[in-house]
Write a protein that holds these residues in place. Structure first.
Motif, PDB file in Angstrom:
ATOM      1  N   THR A 128      86.845  -7.133  55.624  1.00  0.00           N
ATOM      2  CA  THR A 128      87.049  -6.429  56.897  1.00  0.00           C
ATOM      3  C   THR A 128      87.967  -7.232  57.806  1.00  0.00           C
ATOM      4  O   THR A 128      87.764  -8.427  58.026  1.00  0.00           O
ATOM      5  N   LYS A 165      94.655  -0.619  55.319  1.00  0.00           N
ATOM      6  CA  LYS A 165      93.896   0.417  54.595  1.00  0.00           C
ATOM      7  C   LYS A 165      94.555   0.736  53.254  1.00  0.00           C
ATOM      8  O   LYS A 165      93.863   0.958  52.250  1.00  0.00           O
ATOM      9  N   LYS A 218      88.895  -2.929  54.983  1.00  0.00           N
ATOM     10  CA  LYS A 218      88.259  -2.190  56.071  1.00  0.00           C
ATOM     11  C   LYS A 218      88.805  -2.741  57.379  1.00  0.00           C
ATOM     12  O   LYS A 218      89.158  -3.914  57.477  1.00  0.00           O
ATOM     13  N   ASP A 274      88.263   2.160  60.362  1.00  0.00           N
ATOM     14  CA  ASP A 274      86.884   2.456  59.985  1.00  0.00           C
ATOM     15  C   ASP A 274      85.951   2.526  61.177  1.00  0.00           C
ATOM     16  O   ASP A 274      84.956   3.244  61.142  1.00  0.00           O
ATOM     17  N   ASP A 275      86.267   1.764  62.237  1.00  0.00           N
ATOM     18  CA  ASP A 275      85.378   1.753  63.398  1.00  0.00           C
ATOM     19  C   ASP A 275      86.140   1.196  64.586  1.00  0.00           C
ATOM     20  O   ASP A 275      87.197   0.566  64.434  1.00  0.00           O
TER      21      ASP A 275
END
Length: 376
Positions: A10, A28, A33, A50-51
């Motif tokens: 991540t 990506k 992530k 993702d967030d």
């Protein structure tokens, strides 16, 4: 050997604008992530990640939360607080560190660093009041540009003084109210160019072809690659890029902007310790983009040799251009059209860009100049 961060891990990105968005696209695509920290919900970068942690950039608790959730942390703009970055380094890898940030956030320390590295900058004088301004103009000779030493982009935080007798001293005093400024000699300019350099933690570098830039109202309007400059200037620019990357202990991507004078002198203008607007054309014109190189750098993957696949021209889409460009899109199959997805369209705000691959740079530039979209 520094740790290599492989796909599946991540990446945290501080900042959710178009640079963060294009970093996220690259990450990506490679299988990482991505979590974004930005105060604007559903910001451009968050739309492809993702967030998102919705937070101001100086909220240390939220930055620590981001750090704990990611394997490596990076940033998309240079006005991140260096002390805050040092604090979050306790919780995750921040391979870019803070040296480049600390130096480039202040125009005086940046120019001193460039000169100490052995390279020329435009003559300039530091000032703290209007009396020092007058002495600086007398010493340097008009025209000059007065600039704040911190912040400022796209012409903000600076004033061009062509004729000192007609200058608006109130405007200059307003700049001085924000703190120390510099007075910079305005040179006889032939071209503005830039070079993008990327590196990983092991010191491997990738350097991109030199890019030629045209500004309108102090905002980048058009970039083309390769820059039409002498081999001597090109060799010098590559030397500057490689040396400054080493001296700054670069990890990730940075851009160095240059002035080339009418007598072919090359001056370093400024350093951006992150991907840069002028490097957007690398997405289509090179074997990897400046954003791919940034992700490879901060994850300590091997850095490839950069190849120019085809010459190209990139033109920015500001708020006043976007809708008309969309309407013309179907007439231009040669356009590589990028819309950043910003929720608010503003005059002179960068909303997207178009890149055109071409065998004739000058003809393509002329077609852009003749298109009324960019006259608005």
């Amino acid at each position: 050997m520094s740790k290599t961060i492989l796909p599946g891990a991540t990446i945290g990105i501080i900042g959710g604008g178009q640079l963060g968005q294009m970093m996220a696209f690259s990450a990506k695509e490679m299988g990482y992530k991505v979590i974004i920290l930005d105060p604007t919900p559903n910001c451009p970068a968050a739309q492809v990640s993702d967030d998102q942690i919705v937070s101001d950039y100086d909220d240390l608790d939220k930055l620590i939360e981001l750090a704990k959730r990611c394997d490596v942390l990076t940033y998309e703009f240079e006005n991140v607080d260096a002390e805050t970055i040092d604090e979050v380094k306790k919780y995750t890898q921040v391979p870019q560190g803070t040296k480049a940030l600390s130096i480039t956030q202040n125009r005086i320390s940046e120019k001193n660093f460039i000169e100490e590295s052995g390279f020329a900058v435009v003559p300039h004088i530091e000032i703290d009041n209007i009396f020092e301004y007058h002495r600086a103009v007398e010493k340097l000779g008009a025209p000059v540009i007065v600039k704040t030493i911190r912040g400022g982009y796209d012409g903000k935080g600076q004033i061009l003084v062509d004729d000192p007798e007609k200058a608006c001293f109130a405007d200059i005093e307003r700049l001085l109210m924000s703190g120390t400024c510099i007075v910079e000699k305005k040179i006889n300019l032939r071209k503005e160019v830039s070079v993008v350099v990327s590196a990983n933690s092991d010191g491997q570098t990738s350097i991109f072809p030199v890019i030629e830039n045209v500004h309108r109202d102090n905002i980048l309007h058009l970039s083309s690659c390769p820059a039409l400059i002498s081999q001597k200037s090109q060799a010098h620019i590559y030397q500057v890029g490689e040396q400054l990357a080493r001296n700054l202990e670069l990890v990730g991507t940075m851009c160095i902007e240059f002035f080339i004078s009418t007598d072919d002198q090359v001056y370093v203008n400024e350093i951006a310790p992150r991907p840069h607007n002028s490097g957007h054309l690398t997405i289509e014109t090179c074997n990897i983009s400046q954003f791919d190189a940034h992700i490879r750098g901060v994850c300590n993957l091997a850095m490839p040799k950069i190849e120019l696949l085809k010459p190209s021209v990139m033109v920015n889409l500001l708020g006043q251009h976007l809708e008309n460009a969309k309407k013309e899109l179907n007439q231009h199959p040669e356009w590589h059209f990028h819309d950043y997805g910003k929720d608010e369209v503003k005059h002179n705000r960068k909303m997207g860009h178009i890149t055109i691959l071409t065998d004739d740079l000058e003809k393509t530039k002329q077609s852009i100049d003749q298109n009324k979209i960019w006259d608005v």
